[in-house]
Structures are given as structure tokens and as C-alpha cells.
Design an enzyme around this catalytic site. Structure first.
Site, PDB file in Angstrom:
ATOM      1  N   GLU A 193    -109.422 -28.425  94.282  1.00 27.48           N
ATOM      2  CA  GLU A 193    -110.707 -28.270  93.615  1.00 27.48           C
ATOM      3  C   GLU A 193    -111.697 -27.577  94.532  1.00 27.48           C
ATOM      4  O   GLU A 193    -112.790 -28.079  94.790  1.00 27.48           O
ATOM      5  CB  GLU A 193    -111.253 -29.627  93.190  1.00 27.48           C
ATOM      6  CG  GLU A 193    -110.435 -30.232  92.091  1.00 27.48           C
ATOM      7  CD  GLU A 193    -111.285 -30.957  91.085  1.00 27.48           C
ATOM      8  OE1 GLU A 193    -112.193 -31.665  91.509  1.00 27.48           O
ATOM      9  OE2 GLU A 193    -111.043 -30.783  89.884  1.00 27.48           O
ATOM     10  N   GLU A 276    -104.689 -31.074  86.629  1.00 25.23           N
ATOM     11  CA  GLU A 276    -105.007 -32.501  86.526  1.00 25.23           C
ATOM     12  C   GLU A 276    -105.638 -32.692  85.161  1.00 25.23           C
ATOM     13  O   GLU A 276    -106.701 -32.143  84.895  1.00 25.23           O
ATOM     14  CB  GLU A 276    -106.039 -32.935  87.574  1.00 25.23           C
ATOM     15  CG  GLU A 276    -105.533 -33.013  88.984  1.00 25.23           C
ATOM     16  CD  GLU A 276    -106.653 -33.378  89.981  1.00 25.23           C
ATOM     17  OE1 GLU A 276    -107.626 -34.058  89.608  1.00 25.23           O
ATOM     18  OE2 GLU A 276    -106.559 -32.932  91.143  1.00 25.23           O
TER      19      GLU A 276
HETATM   20  C1  IPT Z   1    -110.505 -34.667  90.814  1.00 30.56           C
HETATM   21  C2  IPT Z   1    -109.817 -34.538  92.159  1.00 30.56           C
HETATM   22  O1  IPT Z   1    -109.147 -33.314  92.281  1.00 30.56           O
HETATM   23  C3  IPT Z   1    -108.852 -35.654  92.392  1.00 30.56           C
HETATM   24  O2  IPT Z   1    -108.475 -35.655  93.734  1.00 30.56           O
HETATM   25  C4  IPT Z   1    -109.461 -36.977  92.031  1.00 30.56           C
HETATM   26  O3  IPT Z   1    -110.526 -37.212  92.891  1.00 30.56           O
HETATM   27  C5  IPT Z   1    -109.937 -36.916  90.606  1.00 30.56           C
HETATM   28  O4  IPT Z   1    -110.891 -35.939  90.475  1.00 30.56           O
HETATM   29  C6  IPT Z   1    -110.603 -38.168  90.124  1.00 30.56           C
HETATM   30  O5  IPT Z   1    -109.778 -39.248  90.243  1.00 30.56           O
HETATM   31  S1  IPT Z   1    -112.088 -33.875  90.881  1.00 30.56           S
HETATM   32  C7  IPT Z   1    -112.708 -33.818  89.225  1.00 30.56           C
HETATM   33  C8  IPT Z   1    -113.092 -35.122  88.703  1.00 30.56           C
HETATM   34  C9  IPT Z   1    -113.921 -32.945  89.255  1.00 30.56           C
END
Ligand code: IPT
Length: 948
Positions: A193, A276
Site C-alpha cells: 500500500e 486485499e
Molecule cells: C490494509 C493493509 O495493507 C493491511 O496490511 C492491513 O493493515 C489492512 O489494511 C487492515 O487490516 S490498508 C487499507 C485498510 C487502507
């Protein structure tokens, strides 16, 4: 045109099933590695030119400190139709000190990646160097808090350190790449990210990419940087999006925000990849608890949102998290508590959430409906219900159509009915055709219907049931179609001549017409229909959603195997005409097996009696689990644990606080600098002792004003003067403590302050937030000069226990003495009963030894539970056999149950439970009632080595 070096990587054909099968027969000599070509186009990823749908779940090895359980997670994923795991690797977890790296024991990543390969799971490797992930410092090592480098940037001082890690982790990942056939790593994510598209940001990304390539990484480089590194310097090959449509507040789990349209996030020439997508949510200290997160990100959420992504054209979907696990030790960030259950499909205690079964239905479908990997959007079918919408795709080669009939408002919860106009090869249809029936779309449901498709050798014109799987087993095809219990189903099969139809069970009616055979039914339990007359007989299994939960499929080199029944089918392997199955059994022993050429069947190594069924399957009776009886924890001893409070305690060997400058991003309020990290104390509790002299020349201060930063809502500190308790501060930084005159003594006076570091901040914005101060930020004596007090401090002893690693211990006296591992002479511990009525503020340690002898051949998931009467103000740090598995805050919560993985706890041996209790007030009531809990027990092949 992007640089795509892996295209030339290799040549030979093969697939994941082969890799899995090869290693399943591990006794045989290691097969020569077979190289594979990993490619992609705008439709999908491809392996050796064959399209593949990546159905992926996120798992974190550093959140399951028991390697013996890693296969369990991968097998549970595979059994639900997942073929990929996305895995973060945490730099800090492997690096206790600068230049020192540990990949042994619970940190053995070769073992992890072999386990993924053996289960038939591809890996999207995400090594950072920064990972976020709600883990301490976002995965940066603890020692990086001592380095004032510019994180996540091309600062040479930072890159030098990051490259140390990349060299180490890349070397391991390079050993497991699918591209050269030695493992199943299929993609490599660069950073995490990272949205900094400035020249500096691009230089940083390019550096990491060049480094990966130089280190021998040949698989595609992917990203979750949304639209940032799609082209230009630092671009990755396949860009992905992170999407959490419901956010992270689980306190209103029935309120939904609408579904995004991922088609808007497509990049030219690349498959639509959700790097994700929401698989649950994290929960804060004092939050509503993970049960609520599981309700928010429910099976219905998976049904609606994941199918919408399919309808938008996504062919690679990763869910964060699929198994969350435990932020054991001090790995959590200040915002979150120990559990990282995440409300995910596989719970922290390795049980199945209802979402597991929804993921499985969709996962099986994606595996069976291979035309889904190459589709274009097509005009939707007309519906006669304006509140419903069709979104359609078509495979340009096969003509197979996919229609997602869903609520126009994805948050709607009313049950709707409709007819759908389909324009198919056989002509136009208004489905269902049967008078008085309809397609029912429940609130928060999407129906993904397939038309112009093949079920094995039989043409399926359309079905208003959803397809779960189809398999050619021996000389016939078996297909599973399903719908919600009580709803109508209608399936039209194309035949030139009228086939023979035998309804083996359930209520199904047939209609022969010019377009073929139509079967009409209601989804209720599991109906079976045998249709003979096509190129191959077709056994149709028509199930309701509940029935699908016990449908399991495994693929072997000798073809697929279907099992109806059992809690879980982990693996299937032919050994001549014997089919060896492994799996988990619950109290329902009945199962029916469909497998070609299986004359005999073994279940977890034991032969099973088999009998032919009416559906020409094999009836099996599986062993059922024995009841589990857990001993009460009623033999406790206790020991005082805060000698630092006493004026006369010897702190001569403690660090003297003498720094006048800091590496932190926090400005010290007073000097000297008192931040724990600056003195090398990075985890858990740190003690401070401030000395001041009272004599003819020095008057006593009248009090002390403190600012202490613990991080987050769970912070606390307690203050004593010459052994007298002055008070505690919780959920706040600032406190003032008057010094009652009667407590001051001539000569040396001592203020003792117990603090806690609840974890270091992540560094999402690359501003060095991991270097936010922990510990005392300012100490102002009232009525005296700040220099009147000389401070010494003592925290966690680094490298105390290399096996358990840098996050396991904080700096309590008992931790510095190693009590969780070496409690010392029994005489030092006094008998105790729980709940404790103790009123003394400070630290007390409790111990209990528990011999366990749980049923063998059974996987029982255990945990510890703490229960308290309201109004108790204390915190507890829980060790099981030396492993710190939980932090509990009685007056904050919400966590009361702490899953302890097998391996850390020994179900067939003695277990030492050690709990450090820090009581923050002087009212009666310390540690509450502690008990063992059973999260679920199944007959199982899982048998785990202890990690002691
Ligand atoms: C995303 C992250 O890439 C991941 O590592 C983790 O922190 C996740 O969020 C939340 O559990 S960041 C995204 C919410 C902008």
C-alpha cells in the site's frame, strides 16, 4: 511494454495438482524440479498457458507459532476451494537485532512454503520490507526504532537496512518459486500500500524491484498500490486493489455499506486482481469483539461482495484475512488486542465460521466453471423485478454465460423474486419456465447462474440453481447444484433424444421438450437424479445450502474424489486400488464417497468398511470423536513480582537515563530523554526509578507531573514513592502525583514508575511513526528543578529467549528472571485461590501446572479464559509453557478467551500456565477465574510436535 522476464523462465507443462501429488507421495525420491511459465493477460493469470482463477486467502505465519499446524490451515483452505495463500513476511519477526536473522523453529519459512506446496496452495509472497498488517511497527524490526532513517524511501541509510532483510527473505522465496518448479510461489508483492508516486517514491520501488530480480525472484511482481505503480518507473507487472467496503467498526454488524464496482479499477492488459478484499475486520481494545466482526463480514457479505467481484471480471481475489491468528507476545499494535481472529472464515482457534462454507461454495464453483477465467461483459438479461439487477459475462470461446442476479441496492434485505430473460444457443428463454415459480433472491444474496455450459459431457442450457462443482468420476459425471433451502430450482439439460431419468432420492419432476430435459424441484436437503442417455451418465446432486457444507472434493492424479459427509476432507491419495483419505470427523458418522476404482478405503490410516449405495457410491461410517473433559485449574501458587517498588531495591545495574537527544519523532517534554526505545527497551513493561536526595541543601519536591506514552487505549502506568502507592493512570497520558510529607525520608528517596509499551505504531504514511515515544515523555518534579531527579530504567532483556524471539518478553521482574520458563524453587511460590481478593497494587505472578491427556487421534483446539466480576482493575500477561499468548485488561476488554495453539500447549503432557498480574488500583480483587476452554474437537490426523 513492461519488462516481463519470467515469460522466458521456463517451458514444461504441469499444474499445481501435479506438484501436490508429487509431494504427497513424499516417501518417493524427490522429483526433479519442473519449470513452469507464469503469465497473464487482461483476462487472468496463466500457468504454462493454462488459465487459472486465483482464489486466495491471507494468512500470517508469525501469527501461528506452531509449525505443526501450518498444514492444517493450508489443508482447510484447499478443502474450501482456495488454491492460493497471500502471505506477509514480517521483517521484525525474523530479526531480533541489526544484522541478525532467524529462520528456525517457529520461524522456519522453508517449512511453511513446503507446507503450502504440499497442500496444493500457490503463494503470493508479500515480504515488505513494510507490511502494515496491524503488527508492531508495521513489520519493521524493533531495533529500527533506534535508527532515525527515512523509512520507506530511497534514503541510502534505510535502503542499506532494508536490503539486509530483502537479501535474507528473497533467498528463501527464490528457493520456492513455481517458475523453476521448486515450490508454489507464484507472485511477489513489492512493498505494501505504497502510494508515493513522486520521483523519490518511484526510485524506492524501483530499487526494491531491482533487488528482487538481482536476488533471483523470477515470478511476476505484483502490488496493492491501487493505481499508483501501474506504469512508469517503479511499476509492478500486475497492480491490485485493496478494498474494505465495510470499514473496521464492527459495532453495527447489520448495517452495510454498498458494494464497489471493481470493474472501475481494471488496468489495461492486466487481470482484475483484488490484492486485499475484505475478509473480516480488526477490532480495537474495548471494541465490540470479533464475533461482531464475523457478523459484519458474514457469509452473506461473502456471497454478495465476492460474487460481485466475479461479475465485475475479477479473476484473482485475495481475502484479508482468511485465517487471522494471534498477535502473540507483544506483536499487536497499540490499537488492537492479542486476538487477530479478524472475524475471518477460519477462526483464530482454527474452527469454521459460516463464511468458510460460502467461500467454499464459490471456490468450488470457480474451480469447476473453468470458462470463468476468460470472460467479457455482456448485455444483462431482462428481469421482471425492478429491484433486482443482472450483471452478465460471457466466455468468448465457449459461449458460456454467467449471470449474477442480485439486489440493485446491495444492502437491501428483502426477499425478491424474478424471472430472467436469457438469450442462449437454443433460443430465448424466460426462466424459470415452470408456472408459479421464480428465481428467489434473498436479501443480501446474489445468485450466480450459469447458462450455455457443460456439466462434464452433458450440456446444461441453464439452471436457476447455482453450480457448486462437477466432476468426471469413473464412467459418469457428477454435478452438484444448490440453492437456499425452500427455494425453487429448475435445470434444463440439452439432449437429442429423451434420456432415462431415475430419481434416486428427493422430489424432482421431469419434463421432456424440444430443448431437452427440464428438471423441476425445490431445494431441500439433497436430492439425487441419475440421467442416462447422453455421452456419459450424469448424477445430479441437488442440494440446499446447508447440504453443500458437507460436500468435499479432492483432486488426485487419478481424477476427482467427492465425499458427502465428514467435518473436513483434507486429502485423497490412491495407493493401488486403495483410496487413502485424511480428514476430520464430527458426531455425524455417515458419509458417501464417489471415487473411481476405489476397492478399499482408508480414513486417517484406518481401513473402513464400505458398502455400495443406491447412487453407486460407497457408504462409509467414520469414527466419531470422544468427549473431551478438561481439568479445572484449581491449584494455583503466587509470588510477589514488583520488588522495584521498594526504596531499597538495587538498581545499580540499570541504565542511567542520560541521553539529551533522541531518535524518536516525539519531542521529549523534559531532559534527559526517558523514552524506553532510546535505551534499547522495546517490548512490554519498562520500570523507571527516579532518585532524589533530601538533606539540608535539597528540599523534597512536593510531587511529580508525568506524561507517559504507552500507545493506544490500553495504556497504563502506576507510580509509587518509597514503596507507597501514589496512583495509576489509564487511558490517558498525563498524571500529577502529590508527595505526602510523611512518605519523604532523609537521604535517598525513590519514585518507582511501571510503564507499558502497547506496541509501536505502524508507519502507513512513511513519517517514522514507529519511532513514536514509549515510556516517560516528561517528568516534572513539582516545586523543584527537573534535574533534582536522577532516573534509571530497566525493560525487557533483549535476546532473552531466541526461540521465542524478540516479542515474547517484556521487562517485568519475573520476566527478567525468566519465571515463565524457570519459576525457581517451589518454596518461593505460595498457594493461592482464584478469584483473588488481593487489594495490593503492583505485580503478582500466578502459576498452575496442568497435566493433559486428551483423546488421541483427535484435534482439540484449546484456550484459556479469564472471567471477572465487574469493577476489577488489573491487567494480565498470559504465558503457556513460556510462550506469551495474551494480554488481558480486565476493565477494558473485550478479549476474555485466548486460543492457545497445539504445540504451544501440549494436549498429552504437562503444561505450565504463568500469569503476571499488574493490579492498577487498591480495591480488593486481583486475578479472576481462569479456566481451560475447548473450541472444538474432531477426529483428525493432526498431531503436532510441541514447540518447547
Ligand atoms: C490494509 C493493509 O495493507 C493491511 O496490511 C492491513 O493493515 C489492512 O489494511 C487492515 O487490516 S490498508 C487499507 C485498510 C487502507
Amino acid at each position: 511494454m513492461k519488462h516481463r522476464p519470467w515469460i522466458k523462465a521456463a517451458l514444461v507443462a504441469g499444474n499445481l495438482a501435479c506438484a501436490a501429488a508429487a509431494s504427497a507421495s513424499a516417501a518417493a525420491a524427490a522429483p526433479a524440479p519442473t519449470a513452469h511459465r507464469i503469465g497473464f493477460d487482461k483476462y487472468s493469470f496463466q500457468i504454462d498457458g493454462k488459465r487459472v482463477y486465483l482464489w486466495s486467502g491471507e494468512v500470517h505465519p508469525y501469527r501461528l507459532p506452531s509449525p505443526g499446524l501450518w498444514p492444517d490451515i493450508f489443508q482447510k483452505m484447499k478443502a474450501a476451494g482456495f488454491n492460493t495463500a497471500s502471505i506477509y513476511f514480517s521483517w521484525g519477526y525474523h530479526s531480533p537485532r541489526e544484522g541478525q536473522y532467524d529462520f528456525s523453529g517457529v520461524r522456519d519459512l522453508d517449512r511453511l512454503l513446503d507446507d503450502a506446496r504440499d497442500a496444493g496452495i500457490y503463494v503470493i509472497a508479500r515480504p515488505g520490507p513494510y507490511i502494515n498488517a496491524e503488527v508492531d511497527s508495521g513489520g519493521f524490526p524493533l531495533w529500527l526504532t533506534e535508527k532515525p532513517v527515512k523509512n520507506r524511501s530511497p534514503d541510502p541509510a534505510y535502503l542499506k537496512l532494508a536490503d539486509q532483510w530483502m537479501t535474507q527473505i528473497d533467498r528463501i522465496l527464490a528457493r520456492h518459486q513455481l517458475s523453476d518448479g521448486r515450490g508454489t510461489v507464484i507472485a511477489y508483492q513489492v512493498e505494501n500500500e505504497y502510494y508515493n508516486g513522486s520521483p523519490a517514491g518511484r526510485a524506492y520501488m524501483q530499487h526494491l524491484e531491482d533487488k528482487a530480480r538481482a536476488d533471483g525472484i523470477t515470478v511476476p511482481l505484483v502490488g496493492n498500490h491501487n493505481a499508483t505503480f501501474v506504469s512508469g518507473k517503479g511499476a509492478v507487472e500486475v497492480s491490485g486493489w485493496d478494498y474494505y467496503p465495510q470499514g473496521f467498526d464492527c459495532s453495527h454488524p447489520s448495517q452495510w455499506k454498498p458494494a464497489p464496482d471493481m470493474a472501475e479499477h481494471r488496468f489495461a492488459g492486466e487481470p482484475l486482481f483484488t490484492a486485499e478484499f475484505q475478509g473480516g475486520a480488526f477490532d480495537p481494545w474495548g471494541g465490540p469483539g470479533y464475533a461482531r466482526c464475523a457478523q459484519l463480514i458474514s457469509d452473506r457479505f461473502a456471497n454478495v461482495f465476492y460474487k460481485q467481484n466475479i461479475a465485475a471480471g475479477a479473476t484473482a481475489q485475495n481475502f484479508y484475512m482468511l485465517f487471522g491468528g494471534t498477535s502473540w507476545g507483544w506483536q499487536a499494535i497499540p490499537q488492537n488486542y492479542t486476538s487477530y481472529d479478524y472475524g475471518a472464515a477460519i477462526t483464530e482457534s482454527r474452527q469454521f465460521d459460516p463464511k468458510y462454507y460460502e467461500d467454499k461454495r464459490i471456490g468450488y464453483f470457480l474451480h469447476a466453471a473453468t470458462p470463468i477465467t476468460k470472460t467479457d461483459a455482456m448485455a444483462p438479461g431482462r428481469l421482471d423485478n425492478p429491484r433486482l439487477v443482472d450483471r452478465a459475462r460471457i466466455n468468448p470461446d465457449t459461449g458460456t454465460q454467467f449471470h449474477l442476479v442480485h439486489q440493485g441496492d446491495s444492502t437491501a434485505s428483502a426477499v425478491e423474486q424474478t424471472h430472467l430473460a436469457l438469450s442462449l444457443k437454443e433460443g430465448a428463454f424466460e426462466v424459470p419456465q415452470q408456472a408459479g415459480t421464480a428465481i428467489t433472491v434473498d436479501g443480501r444474496e446474489g445468485k450466480l447462474l450459469v447458462a450455455d455450459a457443460m456439466l462434464g459431457a452433458t450440456r446444461m442450457v441453464y439452471s436457476t440453481s447455482e453450480l457448486m462443482t462437477d466432476a468426471t468420476i469413473g464412467d459418469r459425471d457428477i454435478a452438484v447444484l444448490y440453492g437456499r433451502r425452500g427455494t425453487d430450482g429448475e435445470t434444463l439439460l440439452g439432449f437429442a433424444a429423451r434420456p432415462k431419468v431415475t430419481v434416486l432420492s428427493g422430489q424432482v419432476t421431469q419434463h421432456w421438450g424440444k430443448n431437452g430435459l427440464r428438471l423441476d424441484y425445490r431445494h431441500d436437503g439433497l436430492a439425487r437424479v441419475l440421467v442416462e442417455g447422453g455421452p456419459r451418465p450424469l448424477l445430479l446432486l441437488l442440494g440446499d445450502d446447508q447440504a453443500t457444507e458437507r460436500v468435499w472434493r479432492q483432486d488426485t492424479p487419478r481424477g476427482p474424489v467427492l465425499l458427502l459427509g465428514s467435518h473436513l476432507l483434507r486429502s485423497a491419495r490412491y495407493d493401488g486400488s486403495t483410496l487413502a483419505l485424511t480428514g476430520d470427523g464430527d458426531s455425524d458418522a455417515h458419509a458417501e464417497l464417489f471415487a473411481a476404482g476405489a476397492a478399499a478405503v482408508r480414513w486417517n490410516g484406518q481401513p473402513l468398511a464400505v458398502a455400495r449405495t443406491a447412487s453407486d457410491g460407497l457408504a462409509l461410517t467414520l469414527p466419531v470423536p470422544q468427549p473431551v473433559v478438561l481439568p479445572a485449574l484449581d491449584h494455583w501458587t503466587r509470588r510477589a513480582g514488583a520488588p522495584e517498588i521498594a526504596r531499597g531495591f538495587d538498581d545499580a545495574k540499570w541504565r542511567v537515563a542520560n541521553l539529551t537527544t533522541t531518535r524518536s519523532v516525539t519531542r521529549p517534554g523534559t531532559l534527559p530523554v526517558l523514552f524506553a526505545d532510546d535505551y534499547g527497551f522495546h517490548t512490554g513493561n519498562t520500570w523507571y526509578r527516579g532518585h532524589f536526595t533530601v538533606d539540608a541543601r535539597h528540599a523534597a519536591p512536593t510531587g511529580l507531573r508525568l506524561k507517559v506514552m504507552s500507545g493506544g487505549n490500553g495504556g497504563a502506568y502506576s507510580v509509587w514513592l518509597n514503596g507507597h502507592f501514589l496512583g495509576s493512570v489509564t487511558r490517558n497520558d498525563v498524571g500529577s502525583f502529590g508527595f505526602p510529607a510523611g512518605m519523604i525520608v532523609p537521604g535517598d528517596n525513590v519514585v518507582s514508575v511501571l510503564t507499558v509499551d502497547m506496541g509501536h505504531e505502524e508507519d502507513y504514511d512513511s513519517t517514522g511513526e514507529n519511532r513514536t515515544a514509549r515510556g516517560i515523555v516528561s517528568a516534572e518534579p513539582l516545586g523543584a528543578d527537573a534535574r533534582a531527579i536522577t532516573w534509571r530504567l530497566q525493560g525487557a532483556i533483549a535476546d532473552e529467549d531466541p526461540q521465542r524471539g524478540p516479542y515474547n518478553f517484556g521487562g517485568l521482574y519475573g520476566e527478567r528472571q525468566g519465571w515463565p520458563l524457570h519459576p525457581g524453587p517451589a518454596a518461593d511460590w505460595q498457594p493461592a485461590t482464584l478469584p483473588s481478593a488481593d487489594a495490593t497494587p503492583g505485580v503478582t505472578w500466578y502459576r498452575a501446572s496442568v497435566p493433559l491427556d486428551l483423546p488421541r487421534g483427535q484435534d482439540t483446539s484449546l484456550g484459556l479464559q479469564i472471567k471477572d466480576a465487574p469493577g476489577r482493575h488489573y491487567r494480565a500477561t498470559i504465558f503457556v509453557n513460556g510462550w506469551q499468548m495474551g494480554n488481558y485488561i480486565a476493565d477494558l476488554g473485550p478479549q476474555h478467551r485466548f486460543p492457545i495453539p497445539d504445540g504451544v500447549i501440549d494436549p498429552h503432557g504437562n503444561n505450565d500456565i504463568t500469569i503476571a498480574v499488574w493490579k492498577t488500583d487498591a480495591s480488593p480483587g486481583g486475578l479472576g477465574t481462569v479456566s481451560l476452554v475447548d473450541f472444538g474437537s474432531y477426529t483428525s490426523p493432526v498431531d503436532v510436535d510441541t514447540v518447547r
